[in-house]
Scaffold this motif. Structure first.
Motif, short mmCIF file in Angstrom:
data_model
loop_
_atom_site.label_atom_id
_atom_site.label_comp_id
_atom_site.label_asym_id
_atom_site.label_seq_id
_atom_site.Cartn_x
_atom_site.Cartn_y
_atom_site.Cartn_z
N ARG A 146 0.85 -1.29 0.01
CA ARG A 146 -0.24 -0.19 0.01
C ARG A 146 0.95 1.42 -0.07
O ARG A 146 2.09 1.27 0.58
CB ARG A 146 -0.95 0.05 1.15
CG ARG A 146 -2.15 -0.89 1.19
CD ARG A 146 -2.89 -0.76 2.42
NE ARG A 146 -3.76 -1.77 2.61
CZ ARG A 146 -4.66 -1.63 3.50
NH1 ARG A 146 -5.12 -0.65 4.20
NH2 ARG A 146 -5.98 -2.71 3.74
N PRO A 147 0.52 2.23 -0.65
CA PRO A 147 -0.79 2.60 -1.23
C PRO A 147 -0.87 2.11 -3.03
O PRO A 147 -1.91 2.34 -3.49
CB PRO A 147 -1.11 3.87 -1.34
CG PRO A 147 0.21 4.68 -1.29
CD PRO A 147 1.10 3.49 -0.45
N GLU A 183 -3.00 1.15 -6.99
CA GLU A 183 -3.21 1.82 -5.81
C GLU A 183 -4.66 1.27 -5.16
O GLU A 183 -5.54 1.86 -4.51
CB GLU A 183 -3.71 3.34 -5.95
CG GLU A 183 -2.57 4.33 -6.36
CD GLU A 183 -2.39 5.69 -6.36
OE1 GLU A 183 -2.66 6.17 -5.25
OE2 GLU A 183 -2.26 6.25 -7.46
N GLU A 229 -6.31 -1.84 -2.52
CA GLU A 229 -6.00 -2.97 -1.31
C GLU A 229 -6.00 -4.26 -1.85
O GLU A 229 -7.18 -4.47 -2.56
CB GLU A 229 -6.92 -2.65 -0.27
CG GLU A 229 -6.95 -0.99 0.37
CD GLU A 229 -8.15 -0.80 1.15
OE1 GLU A 229 -7.96 -0.28 2.24
OE2 GLU A 229 -9.12 -0.99 0.65
N SER A 279 -5.19 6.09 1.88
CA SER A 279 -3.65 6.50 1.61
C SER A 279 -3.36 7.96 2.03
O SER A 279 -2.31 8.40 1.94
CB SER A 279 -3.52 6.45 0.01
OG SER A 279 -4.40 7.37 -0.43
N GLN A 305 -4.09 10.58 0.35
CA GLN A 305 -3.91 10.99 -1.12
C GLN A 305 -4.84 12.25 -1.43
O GLN A 305 -6.05 12.11 -0.99
CB GLN A 305 -3.99 10.04 -2.27
CG GLN A 305 -3.73 10.34 -3.64
CD GLN A 305 -3.49 9.52 -4.72
OE1 GLN A 305 -3.59 9.43 -5.78
NE2 GLN A 305 -4.25 8.19 -4.25
N TYR A 312 0.78 12.46 -1.70
CA TYR A 312 0.18 12.09 -0.39
C TYR A 312 0.37 12.78 0.65
O TYR A 312 1.57 13.75 0.62
CB TYR A 312 0.84 10.75 0.05
CG TYR A 312 0.43 9.63 -1.10
CD1 TYR A 312 -0.79 9.01 -1.08
CD2 TYR A 312 1.41 9.40 -2.11
CE1 TYR A 312 -0.91 7.86 -2.27
CE2 TYR A 312 1.03 8.57 -3.27
CZ TYR A 312 0.00 7.91 -2.96
OH TYR A 312 -0.03 6.93 -4.03
N ALA A 369 -3.17 9.69 7.52
CA ALA A 369 -3.96 8.73 6.70
C ALA A 369 -5.27 8.91 6.51
O ALA A 369 -6.34 8.44 5.66
CB ALA A 369 -3.64 7.35 6.90
#
Length: 660
Positions: free
Chosen positions: A280-281, A305, A307, A410, A412, A428, A434
């Motif tokens: 990850r991510p 990106e 999981e 993430s 992001q 990020y 997160a």
């Protein structure tokens, strides 16, 4: 079954009886204005095929959906890459309804599933197709995060929020637990089991524990640098992932080794001693062998990106993965080439999910953030489209022809072009941030402002100031010491952003403060001007909004308390109670909020809270929201999990949607 709060019901009843203060009333509605259709519905707001749990046996995979009610357990033929059978997990006897199952295991001809947000255990008989509810490990709000089957058929479940490992014997239905594994631990996030021991990864405390299955004794095998979310057997060794470290230790606790690693979310051990993992991510594939100083990246992400819920080897040189967004992929380890299949396309029954976020682009579209997806309803044509995004958009904001999404898990910041749906990453937040909870656009300085919280046992959140053109970020970690940030509200003219805190931070570590703060941050000088704690012992602001010399705030953990803080005196001018918590919005000079609990309600806030809608349902995933059309009292929202447009004219009686 849905829990109902007597306190919330009483609060709502009082609020419904309370008259609107005469000085707050806008001009009355036109004759008949309140008599027409005040609720328009447009079908499911967000449709999902996302999964949480996955398990594989004999060329068949079994996946469990997340977000749908009831959850779907689907069987996939890996040769044809098609869903061949599916069942739903029925509601159990405990209060609450299952919405997914992170934990899956196969043993004795049955698939076992541990669910959330009720921590229950189910079985699916592969021969007969029968589904059974077996046991409840706790009350609504809990999770079965992990399941492992021992060689003798006994099952081991790791749960939240009690941080325990439970044993379930399918032969007798007997249950026992092994007590507190570490003081203050809430999450047993990962498990593995062999003939003699259970190996547990603790998320808050970052410990790898071994539990003797016979006598229940517990010992620590390793201490990680961060939370442990992945555990796997590797011959006579155990592997665990702790942040950017891979732990490799013998099962007796000897020969402890560590390797530098990307944060991995899944592991699988090959017969030749090679271990493969996904990171990850980004979702890339990595390789490791005992003795390596670091993991090695061997392939680009098969699902960018995303999981990974499960990794398995399904043939010579083929790695198969199951993605949280609702996909499965095959990677040829020799060539690095991969194939991806969307599970909905493979026949997984899709369903309405809880919505993460919403944004109205007037006269153009409504954008709805789901799990690894964005649904768009075109207001010009009535058509709906869906595209994938790399995570959960926790909040959305517009800047011209671009929308910016704050993405979990993430951290992001993602740019979406409203003309083409094209995605661009601004990178990020980093700094362990997160959980980006709130994002606003500052048109004066042309910057994005992000409020965030850390994951795990950390307290300090951050205010991030992001350049939307370059992605450059100034991240102010601990801007309010020992608090994370749940919300922010911008006064663009004065160049001040107000911050709403949470003393619990990422959770898992004792707070050092007892009350959440509101702070004023000067965007020119980049410093805090002042900070106050408006209400003693109220620990979490869900949302704040500045308006006409007041900051309105809704608390999360205090029975829906709300306040209006006078900026001149920094004291509470008004306060009251709602049925729950949600987001605030200012529209046509008025302050509204939509709230969880008590059936789902919306309010107009002034000196008191006046209900304007009831019975909207409690089906948002993050926070209930209202998105008003300019120049009208019509707001886009949810009724249950259905996209709806509501007429919330303040002078009309409270709106109640018709019963489906």
């Amino acid at each position: 079954m849905r829990a109902f709060s007597a306190i919330a019901a009483a609060v709502l009843a009082l609020a419904l009886a309370a008259p609107l203060p005469s000085h707050a009333a806008p001009p009355g509605p036109k004759p008949g204005r309140c008599d027409g259709t005040r609720v328009e519905t447009f079908g499911p707001a967000s449709v999902t095929g996302a999964i949480v749990g996955a398990a594989v046996q004999d060329d068949h995979a079994y996946v469990v959906t997340r977000g749908q009610k009831p959850p779907v357990l689907a069987e996939i033929n890996l040769s044809t890459r098609k869903v061949v059978r599916s069942v739903t997990l029925p509601d159990g006897p405990a209060t609450g309804e299952p919405e997914g199952g992170w934990a899956t295991a196969i043993s004795g001809g049955k698939v076992y599933v541990g669910t959330y947000p009720v921590p229950d255990l189910y079985s699916f008989d592969l021969a007969t197709g029968e589904v059974k509810h077996l046991h409840s490990f706790g009350r609504s709000g809990g999770f079965v995060w992990s399941l492992a089957a021992a060689p003798d058929g006994k099952l081991y479940a790791g749960t939240y929020p009690d941080g325990r490992v439970w044993e379930y014997d399918p032969a007798t239905a007997g249950v026992r637990n092994f007590g507190v594994l570490a003081a203050g631990e809430r999450y047993v996030r990962a498990l593995a089991a062999d003939a003699t021991h259970v190996y547990a990864g603790l998320l808050d405390k970052g410990k790898l524990m071994a539990i003797n299955r016979q006598d229940g004794t517990v010992r620590q095998l390793a201490q990680g640098t961060g939370g442990i979310g992945v555990v796997a057997e590797h011959g006579d060794r155990v592997l665990a992932v702790s942040g950017s470290t891979l732990i490799d230790v013998r099962k007796d606790g000897s020969d402890l080794r560590t390797a530098a690693s990307a944060p991995l979310d899944a592991l699988v051990s090959a017969p030749d001693g090679t271990v493969y993992g996904t990171s990850r991510p980004d979702g890339a594939v990595h390789r490791y062998r005992t003795g390596d100083a670091a993991t090695t990246r061997v392939a680009d992400p098969p699902s960018q990106e995303d999981e990974t819920r499960r990794l398995v080897l399904t043939g010579a040189g083929t790695l198969t993965g199951f993605s949280g967004s609702g996909g499965m992929w095959w990677l040829d380890l020799r060539t690095g080439k991969s194939e991806f299949t969307d599970l909905i396309d493979a026949g997984l029954p899709a369903g309405a999910e809880r919505v993460q976020s919403m944004l109205l682009v007037p006269n153009r579209a409504v954008y709805i953030g789901g799990h690894f997806s964005m649904e768009v309803r075109d207001l010009r044509t009535g058509k709906q489209r869906r595209f994938r995004v790399p995570g959960e958009p926790k909040d959305l904001v517009r800047r011209g022809n671009k929308i910016y999404a704050a993405i979990y898990p993430s951290g992001q910041i993602l740019e979406i072009d409203i003309r083409t749906d094209k995605l661009r990453s601004l990178g990020y937040l980093g700094h362990d941030q997160a959980r980006p909870w709130d994002i606003e656009y500052d048109p004066v300085r042309d910057k994005l402002l992000v409020a965030s919280a850390p994951l795990g046992a950390r307290l300090n959140g951050a205010l991030s100031i992001v350049d939307p053109d370059t992605g450059a970020k100034d991240v102010y970690v601990g801007v309010m010491p020992d608090q994370s940030l749940m919300s922010l509200s911008l006064d663009a003219v004065r160049g001040i952003v107000y911050l709403g805190g949470d003393v619990l931070g990422g959770g898992g570590t004792p707070p050092t403060r007892t009350a959440a703060s509101i702070a004023a941050f000067d965007l020119k000088r980049r410093q805090i001007l002042w900070q106050v704690e408006p209400v003693a012992d109220f620990r979490t602001f869900q949302d704040i909004k500045v308006h006409r010399g007041l900051i309105y705030g809704v608390y999360k953990r205090n029975s829906g308390a709300w306040i209006a803080l006078d900026l001149a005196t920094r004291t509470v001018k008004h306060q009251g109670a709602l049925s729950g918590y949600g987001e605030l919005t200012v529209h046509r000079g008025r302050v509204f909020t939509s709230a969880f609990f008590g059936g789902g309600n919306a309010y107009l806030l002034d000196t008191e809270a006046k209900p304007v809608a009831a019975g909207l349902g409690d089906d948002w995933y993050t926070n209930p929201q209202l998105h008003f059309e300019p120049g009208s009292w019509k707001a886009w929202a949810l009724v249950g999990r259905t996209l709806a447009r509501l007429d919330l004219t303040p002078t009309c009686p409270p709106l109640t949607p018709p019963t489906p």
